[in-house]
Motif scaffolding. Structure first.
Motif, mmCIF file in Angstrom:
data_model
loop_
_atom_site.group_PDB
_atom_site.id
_atom_site.type_symbol
_atom_site.label_atom_id
_atom_site.label_comp_id
_atom_site.label_asym_id
_atom_site.label_seq_id
_atom_site.Cartn_x
_atom_site.Cartn_y
_atom_site.Cartn_z
ATOM 1 N N ALA A 142 0.724 -1.262 -0.118
ATOM 2 C CA ALA A 142 0.160 -0.009 0.103
ATOM 3 C C ALA A 142 0.883 1.303 0.027
ATOM 4 N N ILE A 143 2.189 1.357 0.616
ATOM 5 C CA ILE A 143 2.933 2.665 0.767
ATOM 6 C C ILE A 143 4.286 2.719 0.198
ATOM 7 N N ALA A 144 4.509 1.618 -0.399
ATOM 8 C CA ALA A 144 6.010 1.415 -1.105
ATOM 9 C C ALA A 144 6.052 2.511 -2.353
ATOM 10 N N ARG A 145 7.175 3.087 -2.573
ATOM 11 C CA ARG A 145 7.566 3.784 -3.716
ATOM 12 C C ARG A 145 7.843 2.952 -4.556
ATOM 13 N N PRO A 146 7.289 3.281 -6.046
ATOM 14 C CA PRO A 146 7.644 2.296 -7.182
ATOM 15 C C PRO A 146 9.050 2.182 -7.425
ATOM 16 N N ASP A 147 10.000 3.269 -7.156
ATOM 17 C CA ASP A 147 11.297 3.325 -7.345
ATOM 18 C C ASP A 147 12.346 2.828 -6.398
ATOM 19 N N ARG A 148 11.585 2.252 -5.427
ATOM 20 C CA ARG A 148 12.333 1.878 -4.003
ATOM 21 C C ARG A 148 12.172 0.439 -3.708
ATOM 22 N N LEU A 149 12.804 -0.183 -3.098
ATOM 23 C CA LEU A 149 12.408 -1.293 -2.244
ATOM 24 C C LEU A 149 11.161 -1.463 -1.739
ATOM 25 N N PRO A 150 10.296 -2.399 -2.185
ATOM 26 C CA PRO A 150 9.096 -2.391 -1.295
ATOM 27 C C PRO A 150 9.206 -2.975 0.205
ATOM 28 N N SER A 151 10.153 -3.583 0.327
ATOM 29 C CA SER A 151 10.389 -3.775 1.689
ATOM 30 C C SER A 151 11.602 -4.463 2.084
ATOM 31 N N LEU A 152 11.984 -4.359 3.169
ATOM 32 C CA LEU A 152 13.513 -5.024 3.619
ATOM 33 C C LEU A 152 13.483 -5.837 4.597
ATOM 34 N N CYS A 250 21.950 10.015 -1.137
ATOM 35 C CA CYS A 250 21.552 9.957 0.161
ATOM 36 C C CYS A 250 22.667 10.432 1.087
ATOM 37 N N PRO A 251 22.548 11.453 2.079
ATOM 38 C CA PRO A 251 23.550 11.797 2.981
ATOM 39 C C PRO A 251 23.827 11.219 3.996
ATOM 40 N N ILE A 252 23.070 9.904 4.507
ATOM 41 C CA ILE A 252 23.218 9.311 5.498
ATOM 42 C C ILE A 252 23.512 8.055 4.926
ATOM 43 N N VAL A 253 24.897 7.558 5.066
ATOM 44 C CA VAL A 253 25.054 5.871 4.561
ATOM 45 C C VAL A 253 25.957 5.558 5.685
ATOM 46 N N PRO A 254 25.893 4.681 6.305
ATOM 47 C CA PRO A 254 26.840 3.915 7.191
ATOM 48 C C PRO A 254 27.760 3.291 6.504
ATOM 49 N N GLU A 255 29.237 3.159 7.167
ATOM 50 C CA GLU A 255 30.097 2.579 6.427
ATOM 51 C C GLU A 255 29.776 1.216 6.280
ATOM 52 N N ARG A 256 30.706 0.597 5.371
ATOM 53 C CA ARG A 256 30.315 -0.713 5.050
ATOM 54 C C ARG A 256 31.331 -1.566 5.908
ATOM 55 N N VAL A 257 30.791 -2.439 6.697
ATOM 56 C CA VAL A 257 31.751 -2.887 7.847
ATOM 57 C C VAL A 257 31.497 -4.509 7.569
ATOM 58 N N LEU A 273 21.664 0.613 9.724
ATOM 59 C CA LEU A 273 21.484 0.338 7.845
ATOM 60 C C LEU A 273 19.734 0.432 8.020
ATOM 61 N N ILE A 274 18.948 0.327 9.126
ATOM 62 C CA ILE A 274 17.728 0.614 9.365
ATOM 63 C C ILE A 274 17.396 2.100 9.207
ATOM 64 N N ALA A 275 18.112 2.634 10.130
ATOM 65 C CA ALA A 275 18.030 4.073 10.272
ATOM 66 C C ALA A 275 18.178 4.713 8.950
ATOM 67 N N ALA A 276 19.251 4.428 8.351
ATOM 68 C CA ALA A 276 19.720 4.771 6.991
ATOM 69 C C ALA A 276 18.803 4.690 5.985
ATOM 70 N N ALA A 277 18.207 3.481 5.881
ATOM 71 C CA ALA A 277 17.160 3.102 4.757
ATOM 72 C C ALA A 277 15.872 3.870 4.831
ATOM 73 N N PHE A 278 15.586 4.214 6.247
ATOM 74 C CA PHE A 278 14.501 5.143 6.311
ATOM 75 C C PHE A 278 14.692 6.353 6.103
ATOM 76 N N ALA A 279 15.825 7.107 6.538
ATOM 77 C CA ALA A 279 16.398 8.425 6.397
ATOM 78 C C ALA A 279 16.567 8.599 4.625
ATOM 79 N N CYS A 280 17.071 7.718 3.853
ATOM 80 C CA CYS A 280 17.105 7.782 2.607
ATOM 81 C C CYS A 280 15.848 7.501 1.677
ATOM 82 N N ASP A 281 14.682 7.058 2.504
ATOM 83 C CA ASP A 281 13.427 6.567 1.797
ATOM 84 C C ASP A 281 13.739 5.361 0.878
#
Length: 463
Positions: A142-152, A250-257, A273-281
């Motif tokens: 119902a709420i996913a953007r068509p140009d992003r991941l529907p869910s993670l 996206c301005p908020i990307v965690p370091e890849r560790v 990663l959850i916070a970054a995924a939400f912040a970057c939509d």
């Protein structure tokens, strides 16, 4: 995109907090709503979790104002969430009644399916399946953007685990999970951080395939054409998502560790990663499945080196095991509190914080680690646009549906009354996320005692 550390996010959020919640909400009325499911295993220790005001019994319905309840009066299980008390909606009085009435499979797998889909389990094949989509997938559709991941779908696994089930597709199949921070990072940021020259060619191939389907569909009857149109829509959506993820800024990307070995560290890495995924939509719906904690993480190593059979099953027979599983849950509560810290401290690009526009639903597949379904005690965090937060709700168990219990609770191994069907919570969540539904999964069912139970509608008193 420049990686941003957890410390930078928390420091930025400190200034945000000073602005006050009213200012944040006033600035962010157009922000997207987000859903985060968290599922731990082995349920709750009800005696060290529940809250009871002076003189109240399990037979009394009541609400508590958590914003004014002194910290000293909080239960050990809920205490780590005290600092987020104004955002909590704690639910006490539900039961996984349909899981109790279902047959087949083991009580863990049955519980996972019922907890998050509200529907019957299908154990006819080699893998457990649901008979409908889980709540996160209903919301994502119902709420996913068509140009992003529907869910993670994410998991933090215990030893030897590969993602305990939380998310189910409409077909009933379990959705695969990213069970390391590296895999999750790649899925979220891989295309935009390391552009792949094959991506454009992949999109060309998808466009060609869609064109071929259109040509073929014109030669088929209505049924065949409908199936091909469905496939074409799927391919077009995939192409749109690939393009969107490749062009991400996206301005908020965690370091890849590298994936940490400690459960706590992996939890925190997934939280970043959850916070970054939400912040970057990048997505608006995430599920996080928590596997078994190592026994040393909650002080159970002196009892056994295996949580499931060594400790969890014996909570009613051995006080030390009961205490250990209470500590197990409190350890998870502390982890969830840290994740909420991060959501509250991370600015939302639309204004306010991520927590202002996120509903966290924290539940489990069982009521307790003995495999009981009786006391199902989920917590909602956030969702203030739909719920009156800062509340603890208790409903007495009055539903005429028998529930299996340990003989120490009732010598017959069964009590005649259960709590409210947990599907009512799922409906409340669905409506909070904008869905116009009156049931999720099973609308009504027959209990083992022959009574027809209504599982539709919402929980009273949340709004």
């Amino acid at each position: 995109m420049k990686p941003l550390s957890r410390r930078s996010v928390l420091q930025a959020g400190a200034g945000l907090a000073l602005a006050g919640p009213r200012v944040a909400r006033a600035q962010s009325s157009g922000a997207p709503k987000r859903l985060l499911l968290i599922s731990h295993c082995h349920g709750w220790n009800a005696e060290t979790w529940k809250l009871r005001p002076d003189g109240a019994t399990d037979s009394d319905p009541f609400q508590l104002d958590l914003t004014t309840l002194p910290e000293a009066d909080w239960s050990a299980g809920l205490a780590p969430l005290y600092r987020h008390r104004q955002h909590l909606v704690a639910l006490d009085g539900l039961t996984l009644l349909t899981a109790e009435s279902d047959g087949g499979g083991n009580r863990h797998d049955r519980g996972f399916i019922h907890a998050w889909t509200g529907n019957w389990a299908d154990f006819s094949g080699s893998d457990s399946r649901s008979t409908s989509a889980s709540i996160d997938q209903l919301v994502a559709a119902a709420i996913a953007r068509p140009d992003r991941l529907p869910s993670l779908e994410l998991s933090v696994d215990g030893p030897g685990e590969v993602g305990r089930p939380v998310s189910y597709a409409a077909s009933g199949a379990r959705l695969p999970v990213a069970n390391t921070p590296e895999a999750a990072w790649t899925r979220l940021f891989g295309l935009s951080s390391s552009p792949d020259p094959l991506v454009l060619r992949q999109q060309d191939a998808i466009a060609a395939a869609v064109n071929e389907l259109d040509i073929l569909g014109a030669r088929l009857g209505a049924h065949g054409q409908a199936r091909l149109n469905s496939e074409a829509r799927h391919l077009t959506g995939l192409s749109t998502r690939i393009a969107g993820l490749a062009d991400l800024s996206c301005p908020i990307v965690p370091e890849r560790v590298a994936t940490p070995s400690a459960f706590d560290d992996r939890f925190d890495a997934m939280s970043d990663l959850i916070a970054a995924a939400f912040a970057c939509d990048l997505t608006r719906v995430i599920s996080l499945s928590l596997g078994e904690l190592p026994t040393a993480d909650f002080g159970g190593e002196t009892i056994a080196d295996d949580v499931h059979k060594g400790i969890a099953h014996g909570v009613f027979d051995d006080p030390a095991k009961g205490t250990a599983m209470a500590n197990y849950l409190t350890t998870h509560t502390a982890q969830v509190a840290r994740l909420v810290d991060l959501l509250a401290a991370t600015p939302d690009p639309a204004g306010g914080s991520l927590l202002d526009h996120t509903l966290v639903v924290w539940g489990s597949e069982l009521g307790n680690s003995w495999h009981g379904y009786q006391h199902y005690l989920p917590v909602l965090i956030g969702g203030s646009w739909a719920f009156q937060t800062g509340r603890y709700h208790h409903w007495p168990h009055t539903t005429p549906a028998p529930v299996t219990v340990h003989p120490s609770i009732h010598p017959d191994g069964e009590v005649p009354l259960g709590g409210l069907p947990h599907q009512k919570m799922l409906v409340s969540v669905a409506q909070a996320m904008g869905l116009s539904v009156d049931h999720v999964g099973i609308p009504h069912f027959q209990s083992r005692s022959g009574n027809l139970i209504d599982a539709s509608g919402t929980l009273n008193g949340l709004t």
